[in-house]
Design an enzyme around this catalytic site. Structure first.
Site, PDB file in Angstrom:
ATOM      1  CB  SER A 125       4.517 -41.956 -20.004  1.00 25.43           C
ATOM      2  OG  SER A 125       4.002 -42.613 -18.861  1.00 25.43           O
ATOM      3  NE  ARG A 374       4.213 -33.059 -20.296  1.00 26.96           N
ATOM      4  CZ  ARG A 374       3.538 -32.056 -19.738  1.00 26.96           C
ATOM      5  NH1 ARG A 374       4.022 -31.425 -18.693  1.00 26.96           N
ATOM      6  NH2 ARG A 374       2.369 -31.685 -20.214  1.00 26.96           N
ATOM      7  CB  THR A 410      -1.686 -44.291 -20.331  1.00 28.27           C
ATOM      8  OG1 THR A 410      -0.398 -43.674 -20.245  1.00 28.27           O
ATOM      9  CG2 THR A 410      -2.106 -44.378 -21.787  1.00 28.27           C
ATOM     10  CB  CYS A 571      14.951 -25.802 -15.075  1.00 30.61           C
ATOM     11  SG  CYS A 571      14.881 -25.964 -16.881  1.00 30.61           S
ATOM     12  CB  CYS A 596      11.725 -24.850 -22.923  1.00 31.70           C
ATOM     13  SG  CYS A 596      10.213 -25.265 -22.051  1.00 31.70           S
ATOM     14  CB  CYS A 599       9.066 -30.565 -17.957  1.00 32.36           C
ATOM     15  SG  CYS A 599       9.919 -29.326 -16.954  1.00 32.36           S
ATOM     16  CB  CYS A 602       9.863 -23.188 -14.606  1.00 33.18           C
ATOM     17  SG  CYS A 602       9.022 -23.124 -16.207  1.00 33.18           S
TER      18      CYS A 602
END
Length: 627
Positions: A125, A374, A410, A571, A596, A599, A602
């Site tokens: 984040s 992310r 958060t 991606c 990968c 995130c 896709c």
């Protein structure tokens, strides 16, 4: 190889510890065993026709002769509450449950499973943390050593053109005013929350991904099953195959984060999205840099919109100066996944943004030390699903409690977990819990949410994100925010709608102009693979790709033919690429699943909705250090 298992462990802990030992022994045995070659069906051996998708969720094992005779029984254990996901929401729920148990001197077993190898390793984040929920959870967080080391001292907001910066005053009351907030490395903060949870007696099991939702006969949620391990890339069982375990509970909390793969199943099973709009998302990319100390301004928060994106593509940037003992900055770029041009690459837009004179002057002479990405929930109030169902609840970013104008989720994620815990506790500790289903249904959680400051906060900003869907795009949205939020505080008597599913927004490639991106210079901008290397991403190579396709033929027939293969651009980890067929005629999709970073972009943006992200073997994925 010698393995020891501590004797004073709960059933789950004993199982997980023993499983690690058995796995190590089997690995040694397998190294000395003769290799085997498997084929799948008629004329489909891997040597003849490599299959893209070999995961059991697409090709059931009960129809595969290679699985005949394999032991499929799972060990099962009981807890009062099971929590999926060791993020801010899941850990806050676990902590609050144990706090209540301690206050009322009750016995309560709380188990939490997390797919990362350690708590915080998959957390990414910005992050500028609003401490409101933390103040409620731990009023003494400073004495406890919470890693909130950088109070915000300065707020800058800019509109960028290609060469210039237009400053925008940060007026009190605007969502992005960060007075009283802290710049944090969220992975470190989550790791600290994990330590607090363990001190209170929460059982935490990192490295075990929740792969399946379990149901009672009456349809209520019974718990979860962790992932199986020891499956080869072609979908066949290895000699080291091990079944996952089942964790049953009175209530199961799903705090998987944005676009959780189990939550997707629950939406369908219980029709949870019946009365809300489809969720809309963004992708956030982030880097950490060590910069020249002369350019370091600890506590400074910088945000920008505009260049390099056009006015009709939602997005922006952040650059935060951390005070962590070295001249460290966190910088990132966010692009709304409702963009329309299939040639757009969020990663390359991010790399291009760093060359803006206003940004480059901070980074020049510095060293990039980390990278990650992310997806983010951006739908807000309009897109919130029903969050309670028989036997379970959704918490945190899974249902979408992020405040998009604030670029913060958060504090709302933590509060949702706390509210869930407070609704659960009296029910699970009652001697005769009243419920119409085998798994406890606790609608009080949703009632409490609607009475909380989360609901008021999200309702007030509900129209800011969809206001960007106008002819003037970014600038029209900013005017709307200035008039209807800053003056009226979101009290306008209407609620705007989003554009719809992000996957439906791409235009055919023939209707769009290709985007020419400059080559990375290796100083400010970088290529994709060297970036992924900084994420610490690693997966066991010999396992079925967890990026599954419902139909292996669709990528070439639809995505490549109509949209020029957008998955190779959206991606952020180079997972998808189109390569020539061995015959030299035509193309095929190659999935580099080992790259990968989890995130979920896709799964969200695929225009065919043919990609289904499922969990890989536990412990796989990125190894972020405080992203």
């Amino acid at each position: 190889t010698v393995c020891t298992v501590p004797s004073a462990l709960t059933g789950s802990a004993l199982f997980f510890a023993a499983q690690r030992c058995i796995r190590a022994l089997k690995t040694v045995q397998a190294e000395h065993a003769p290799s085997q070659h498997y084929t799948w069906g008629r004329n489909c051996s891997s040597a003849v026709m490599p299959r893209i998708t070999s995961h059991y969720t697409i090709f059931p094992r009960d129809k595969d002769p290679r699985w005949e005779g394999v032991e499929m029984e799972r060990f099962a254990d009981e807890a009062d509450v099971v929590i999926v996901g060791g993020g801010p929401a899941g850990l806050s729920a676990a902590i609050r449950l144990k706090q209540l148990a301690k206050e009322q001197e009750k016995e309560l077993r709380v188990c939490l499973v997390e797919k990362a190898s350690q708590i915080g390793a998959h957390t990414l984040s910005g992050a500028c943390l609003e401490p409101s929920a933390l103040n409620e959870l731990f009023p003494d967080w400073k004495e406890r050593g919470a890693p909130l080391n950088t109070p915000v001292t300065e707020d800058l907001f800019s509109i960028l053109t290609e060469k210039y910066r237009i400053p925008v005053p940060m007026l009190p009351g605007l969502p992005m005013n960060n007075h009283g907030n802290y710049i944090v490395r969220l992975g470190h903060f989550v790791h600290w929350l994990g330590e607090q949870a363990e001190e209170l007696g929460v059982e935490i099991y990192p490295g075990y991904a929740a792969a399946e939702v379990l149901f009672h006969e009456d349809g209520s949620v019974k718990g979860i099953a962790t992932n199986d391990v020891g499956i080869a890339k072609d979908g066949s069982p290895k000699d080291v195959f091990e079944r996952g375990m089942e964790l049953h509970a009175k209530v199961t909390l799903f705090g998987e984060g944005c676009h959780g793969h189990l939550a997707k199943q629950l939406y369908r099973q219980f029709n949870l999205r019946e009365n809300c709009e489809p969720q809309t998302y963004a992708i956030g990319l982030k880097e950490l840099w060590v910069i020249d100390e002369k350019k370091w301004r600890p506590g400074r928060v910088e945000h920008s919109v505009g260049w390099p994106l056009n006015r009709n593509t939602y997005g922006g940037s952040f650059l935060y100066h951390l005070n962590e003992g070295e001249p460290l900055v966190a910088l990132g770029f966010v692009v709304g996944l409702d963009y329309t041009n299939p040639y757009l690459s969020p990663f390359r837009e991010f790399q291009r943004w760093k060359h803006h004179p206003f940004v480059a002057k901070t980074l020049e002479g510095g060293d990039r030390i980390a990278y990650g990405a992310r997806a983010l929930n951006e739908g807000g109030y309009q897109c919130l699903p029903k969050v309670t169902f028989p036997g379970g609840m959704l918490i945190g970013c899974s249902p979408g409690f992020m405040n998009v104008p604030k670029i913060k989720g958060t504090h709302t994620a933590m509060k949702s977990g706390m509210l869930a815990a407070e609704a659960i506790f009296p029910k699970v500790t009652a001697e005769d819990p009243a419920s119409e289903t085998a798994g406890l249904h606790i609608p009080e959680y949703e009632d409490n949410l609607k009475k909380s400051w989360i609901w008021k906060e999200l309702y007030a900003v509900r129209n800011i994100r969809p206001s960007f869907h106008n002819y003037f795009g970014l600038y029209g949205g900013m005017i709307y925010t200035g008039v209807f939020y800053w003056i009226l505080r979101g009290k306008e008597p209407w609620t705007l709608k989003h554009a719809g599913l992000d996957s439906a927004q791409l235009k055919p490639a023939k209707e769009c102009t290709p985007i020419e991106y400059p080559k990375p210079d290796g100083k400010l901008s970088f290529d994709l693979l060297s970036s992924v290397a900084l994420s610490g991403t690693n997966h066991e190579g010999d396992q079925p790709p967890h990026l599954t396709l419902k139909d292996d033929s669709i990528p070439v027939a639809n995505n490549l033919a109509i949209y020029d293969g957008p998955e190779q651009r959206f991606c952020p980890a180079g997972v998808y690429e189109y390569v020539p067929l061995e015959t030299g005629e035509g193309m095929r999709l190659q999935i580099n699943a080992q790259n990968c970073v989890h995130c979920k972009t896709c799964d969200i943006k695929d225009p065919s909705q043919n990609i289904n992200w499922v969990v890989p073997e536990g412990s796989g994925g990125p190894a972020y250090n405080g992203l």
